[in-house]
Design a protein around this motif. Structure first.
Motif, PDB file in Angstrom:
ATOM      1  N   VAL A 195       0.871  -1.184   0.000  1.00 42.48           N
ATOM      2  CA  VAL A 195       0.000   0.000   0.000  1.00 42.48           C
ATOM      3  C   VAL A 195       0.911   1.237   0.000  1.00 42.48           C
ATOM      4  O   VAL A 195       1.808   1.344   0.833  1.00 42.48           O
ATOM      5  N   ILE A 196       0.673   2.134  -0.943  1.00 37.86           N
ATOM      6  CA  ILE A 196       1.505   3.346  -1.048  1.00 37.86           C
ATOM      7  C   ILE A 196       0.681   4.556  -0.624  1.00 37.86           C
ATOM      8  O   ILE A 196      -0.434   4.758  -1.123  1.00 37.86           O
ATOM      9  N   ILE A 197       1.246   5.338   0.295  1.00 41.95           N
ATOM     10  CA  ILE A 197       0.569   6.552   0.755  1.00 41.95           C
ATOM     11  C   ILE A 197       1.438   7.745   0.370  1.00 41.95           C
ATOM     12  O   ILE A 197       2.637   7.758   0.638  1.00 41.95           O
ATOM     13  N   ASN A 198       0.824   8.739  -0.261  1.00 46.60           N
ATOM     14  CA  ASN A 198       1.587   9.946  -0.599  1.00 46.60           C
ATOM     15  C   ASN A 198       0.857  11.193  -0.108  1.00 46.60           C
ATOM     16  O   ASN A 198      -0.160  11.595  -0.680  1.00 46.60           O
TER      17      ASN A 198
ATOM     18  N   LYS B 237      -0.112  -5.272  -8.876  1.00 42.99           N
ATOM     19  CA  LYS B 237       1.112  -5.313  -8.063  1.00 42.99           C
ATOM     20  C   LYS B 237       0.895  -4.530  -6.771  1.00 42.99           C
ATOM     21  O   LYS B 237       1.377  -4.885  -5.704  1.00 42.99           O
ATOM     22  N   ILE B 238       0.154  -3.437  -6.899  1.00 46.28           N
ATOM     23  CA  ILE B 238      -0.095  -2.537  -5.778  1.00 46.28           C
ATOM     24  C   ILE B 238      -1.432  -2.907  -5.134  1.00 46.28           C
ATOM     25  O   ILE B 238      -2.431  -3.083  -5.829  1.00 46.28           O
ATOM     26  N   GLY B 239      -1.436  -2.982  -3.787  1.00 45.92           N
ATOM     27  CA  GLY B 239      -2.679  -3.296  -3.084  1.00 45.92           C
ATOM     28  C   GLY B 239      -3.595  -2.086  -2.968  1.00 45.92           C
ATOM     29  O   GLY B 239      -4.816  -2.214  -2.880  1.00 45.92           O
ATOM     30  N   GLY B 240      -3.000  -0.902  -2.953  1.00 50.41           N
ATOM     31  CA  GLY B 240      -3.813   0.312  -2.846  1.00 50.41           C
ATOM     32  C   GLY B 240      -2.923   1.536  -2.841  1.00 50.41           C
ATOM     33  O   GLY B 240      -1.725   1.447  -2.551  1.00 50.41           O
ATOM     34  N   ALA B 241      -3.504   2.669  -3.186  1.00 52.90           N
ATOM     35  CA  ALA B 241      -2.748   3.928  -3.159  1.00 52.90           C
ATOM     36  C   ALA B 241      -3.614   5.000  -2.504  1.00 52.90           C
ATOM     37  O   ALA B 241      -4.759   5.221  -2.928  1.00 52.90           O
ATOM     38  N   GLY B 242      -3.081   5.602  -1.462  1.00 54.43           N
ATOM     39  CA  GLY B 242      -3.761   6.701  -0.771  1.00 54.43           C
ATOM     40  C   GLY B 242      -3.025   7.982  -1.113  1.00 54.43           C
ATOM     41  O   GLY B 242      -1.879   8.168  -0.723  1.00 54.43           O
ATOM     42  N   LEU B 243      -3.676   8.850  -1.875  1.00 54.07           N
ATOM     43  CA  LEU B 243      -2.973  10.016  -2.426  1.00 54.07           C
ATOM     44  C   LEU B 243      -3.640  11.316  -1.982  1.00 54.07           C
ATOM     45  O   LEU B 243      -4.810  11.552  -2.302  1.00 54.07           O
ATOM     46  N   ASP B 244      -2.906  12.126  -1.260  1.00 55.93           N
ATOM     47  CA  ASP B 244      -3.424  13.451  -0.902  1.00 55.93           C
ATOM     48  C   ASP B 244      -2.912  14.503  -1.876  1.00 55.93           C
ATOM     49  O   ASP B 244      -3.258  15.673  -1.776  1.00 55.93           O
ATOM     50  N   VAL B 245      -2.050  14.065  -2.779  1.00 55.71           N
ATOM     51  CA  VAL B 245      -1.408  14.983  -3.731  1.00 55.71           C
ATOM     52  C   VAL B 245      -1.339  14.270  -5.080  1.00 55.71           C
ATOM     53  O   VAL B 245      -1.373  13.045  -5.141  1.00 55.71           O
TER      54      VAL B 245
ATOM     55  N   LEU C 164      -7.520   5.907  -3.144  1.00 54.28           N
ATOM     56  CA  LEU C 164      -8.270   6.890  -2.363  1.00 54.28           C
ATOM     57  C   LEU C 164      -7.567   8.228  -2.553  1.00 54.28           C
ATOM     58  O   LEU C 164      -6.403   8.373  -2.196  1.00 54.28           O
ATOM     59  N   LEU C 165      -8.281   9.155  -3.178  1.00 56.37           N
ATOM     60  CA  LEU C 165      -7.659  10.439  -3.497  1.00 56.37           C
ATOM     61  C   LEU C 165      -8.318  11.531  -2.663  1.00 56.37           C
ATOM     62  O   LEU C 165      -9.552  11.640  -2.658  1.00 56.37           O
ATOM     63  N   THR C 166      -7.525  12.288  -1.946  1.00 60.37           N
ATOM     64  CA  THR C 166      -8.056  13.470  -1.256  1.00 60.37           C
ATOM     65  C   THR C 166      -7.348  14.689  -1.824  1.00 60.37           C
ATOM     66  O   THR C 166      -6.278  14.571  -2.429  1.00 60.37           O
ATOM     67  N   SER C 167      -7.959  15.848  -1.621  1.00 57.96           N
ATOM     68  CA  SER C 167      -7.554  17.026  -2.367  1.00 57.96           C
ATOM     69  C   SER C 167      -6.594  17.908  -1.557  1.00 57.96           C
ATOM     70  O   SER C 167      -6.907  19.027  -1.214  1.00 57.96           O
ATOM     71  N   HIS C 168      -5.425  17.366  -1.261  1.00 55.91           N
ATOM     72  CA  HIS C 168      -4.382  18.088  -0.510  1.00 55.91           C
ATOM     73  C   HIS C 168      -4.944  18.682   0.789  1.00 55.91           C
ATOM     74  O   HIS C 168      -4.842  19.880   1.037  1.00 55.91           O
ATOM     75  N   GLN C 169      -5.558  17.819   1.594  1.00 57.11           N
ATOM     76  CA  GLN C 169      -6.184  18.293   2.820  1.00 57.11           C
ATOM     77  C   GLN C 169      -5.442  17.828   4.078  1.00 57.11           C
ATOM     78  O   GLN C 169      -5.941  18.009   5.188  1.00 57.11           O
ATOM     79  N   GLY C 170      -4.249  17.230   3.872  1.00 55.41           N
ATOM     80  CA  GLY C 170      -3.499  16.708   5.018  1.00 55.41           C
ATOM     81  C   GLY C 170      -3.289  17.752   6.107  1.00 55.41           C
ATOM     82  O   GLY C 170      -3.370  17.468   7.296  1.00 55.41           O
ATOM     83  N   PHE C 171      -3.050  18.982   5.689  1.00 55.35           N
ATOM     84  CA  PHE C 171      -2.735  20.059   6.652  1.00 55.35           C
ATOM     85  C   PHE C 171      -3.990  20.602   7.334  1.00 55.35           C
ATOM     86  O   PHE C 171      -3.883  21.403   8.262  1.00 55.35           O
ATOM     87  N   PHE C 172      -5.189  20.201   6.861  1.00 55.29           N
ATOM     88  CA  PHE C 172      -6.387  20.985   7.140  1.00 55.29           C
ATOM     89  C   PHE C 172      -7.050  20.601   8.470  1.00 55.29           C
ATOM     90  O   PHE C 172      -8.096  19.958   8.505  1.00 55.29           O
TER      91      PHE C 172
ATOM     92  N   ARG D 109      -8.445   8.234 -14.747  1.00 56.03           N
ATOM     93  CA  ARG D 109      -8.109   6.797 -14.644  1.00 56.03           C
ATOM     94  C   ARG D 109      -7.807   6.442 -13.187  1.00 56.03           C
ATOM     95  O   ARG D 109      -8.266   5.414 -12.689  1.00 56.03           O
ATOM     96  N   LEU D 110      -7.060   7.304 -12.512  1.00 53.48           N
ATOM     97  CA  LEU D 110      -6.747   7.057 -11.093  1.00 53.48           C
ATOM     98  C   LEU D 110      -8.029   6.916 -10.289  1.00 53.48           C
ATOM     99  O   LEU D 110      -8.157   6.043  -9.434  1.00 53.48           O
ATOM    100  N   LEU D 111      -8.980   7.809 -10.560  1.00 48.50           N
ATOM    101  CA  LEU D 111     -10.227   7.824  -9.797  1.00 48.50           C
ATOM    102  C   LEU D 111     -11.115   6.618 -10.109  1.00 48.50           C
ATOM    103  O   LEU D 111     -12.087   6.363  -9.405  1.00 48.50           O
ATOM    104  N   SER D 112     -10.758   5.876 -11.170  1.00 49.58           N
ATOM    105  CA  SER D 112     -11.591   4.727 -11.545  1.00 49.58           C
ATOM    106  C   SER D 112     -11.259   3.472 -10.730  1.00 49.58           C
ATOM    107  O   SER D 112     -11.996   2.507 -10.753  1.00 49.58           O
ATOM    108  N   PHE D 113     -10.134   3.472 -10.000  1.00 47.83           N
ATOM    109  CA  PHE D 113      -9.756   2.293  -9.208  1.00 47.83           C
ATOM    110  C   PHE D 113     -10.414   2.371  -7.831  1.00 47.83           C
ATOM    111  O   PHE D 113     -10.299   3.414  -7.154  1.00 47.83           O
TER     112      PHE D 113
END
Ligand code: NAI
Length: 347
Positions: A229-232, A252-260, A292-300, A284-288
């Motif tokens: 699982v990759i988190i960015n 190959k990847i189990g999941g990707a959590g992307l805030d950016v 899990l995509l968030t909109s750069h809200q890590g700081f919020f 395409r990313l949003l189709s998997f």
């Protein structure tokens, strides 16, 4: 009183900065536009600009600001990859907010990880639709799994502390390792190939620099464990998105959590719900369902916003009062402990 022009400002920025300004009394001007060479003119008559992650302070913008007599760029964020520090050197001072709430971002990284692993994003929609099946929602225990943290600075260390609490085995790669701290916190430093090969979860917390751009690419993905699982929550360009999509398609990847996201400046923080996304890679990313995509809200968080406003305003005050600038960025590496040295390498 100094006049400060804010770019890319949202109602929540205004709320926190106006409240904080009760203690400073600056003249604040807020614009929703991103800073770029077309909009730089809006800062005419100001003494400083206050910018965020997707404002562009390239050489042309710096030239324009300098020409208007502006001598300060106050970043209201920690990252500084959107500023051409070399172009600003000895013309415009660049200050940032280095550690407003490392926990805010670390906790968001954990939120992404837990959601992806236990698939609560999918469970939420199922139960709302009276679907109480749990097929396809299988996760894994985090306890005793291996976490690999790339960039063990403020945020990386806050995350390590949380993951150690889950009973994970943590390894880190950092350009400036601190072995004593690692021993104290119960993690080990390893080189990148080992981190890629051993980790069940990889989380990115290094700055975006020429060295770290596309750190996650086809080659590094090939070294990783199946199901990783990759988190960015760092910066989008740390990942080669096309290579990530390839690894998601091949499972190959189990999941990707992307805030950016690499091209986030076009979309993040804006509402496109009445429109469509012309960016096929983002679509395409949003189709998997394991992305899990968030909109750069890590700081919020409330605490982080209050801290961002206070440190930014204090940076501006210190600058105009000619005081020592605690949060100035070295034009070469950005390391706050590195005294800026024109022309010299600093590490
Ligand atoms: P920091 O400066 O405290 O830590 C960064 C660490 O990365 C340092 O330990 C440094 O030695 C290490 N590093 C530098 N170059 C490296 C390389 N080539 N390889 C491996 N490690 C390297 O920064 P902090 O506060 O922990 O923030 C990290 C990043 O998180 C920021 O640069 C920013 O891009 C991102 N960020 C994201 C936010 C969000 O809302 N998603 C909010 C705040 C920061």
């Amino acid at each position: 009183m100094p006049k400060i022009t804010f770019f890319d400002s949202k109602p929540y920025d205004r709320e926190f900065f106006e409240a904080c300004n009760q203690n400073y009394g600056f003249e604040l001007k807020f614009f929703a536009h991103h800073l770029n060479s077309d909009t730089a003119g809006l800062a005419l008559g100001s003494d400083a600009v206050c910018v965020f992650v997707n404002d562009r302070c390239d050489a042309a913008v710096i030239e324009a600001l300098y020409g208007m007599g502006i001598r300060l760029i106050a970043l209201r964020c920690a990252g500084y990859n959107n500023v051409d520090l070399r172009a600003a050197w000895e013309r415009i001072n660049v200050l940032r907010v280095p550690g407003y709430s490392p926990n805010a971002v670390a906790e968001h990284a954990v939120a992404l990880l837990l959601t992806l692993n236990r698939k609560t994003h999918r469970a939420y929609f199922r139960t709302r639709d009276n679907n109480f099946s749990i097929a396809g929602l299988l996760g894994f225990d985090l306890k005793e799994k291996h976490a690999g943290i790339i960039g063990a600075g403020r945020i990386g260390l806050a995350l390590i502390q949380i993951l150690r609490g889950f009973g994970m085995r943590v390894m880190a790669y950092d350009a400036n390792p601190r072995p004593e701290l690692a021993a104290q916190m119960g993690f080990s430093y390893v080189e990148l190939p080992e981190l890629f090969a051993q980790s069940d979860v990889i989380s990115l917390h290094c700055p975006l620099t020429p060295e770290t751009r596309h750190l996650i690419n086809a080659e590094s993905l090939a070294l990783m464990k199946p199901g990783v699982v990759i988190i960015n929550t760092g910066r989008g360009q740390l990942i080669d998105t096309q290579a990530l999509i390839g690894a998601l398609k091949s499972r190959k990847i189990g999941g990707a959590g992307l805030d950016v996201y690499e091209e986030e400046s076009e979309y993040f923080f804006e509402d496109f719900s009445d429109s469509f996304i012309p960016d096929d890679v983002l679509a395409r990313l949003l189709s998997f369902n394991n992305v899990l995509l968030t909109s750069h809200q890590g700081f919020f968080t409330k605490e982080a916003m209050q801290s961002i406003a206070t440190v930014t305003m204090q940076n501006i005050k210190d600058f105009f009062e000619g005081k020592d600038l605690q949060n100035e960025i070295c034009y070469h590496c950005g390391n706050p402990d590195c005294p800026p040295k024109p022309g010299g390498r600093c590490f």
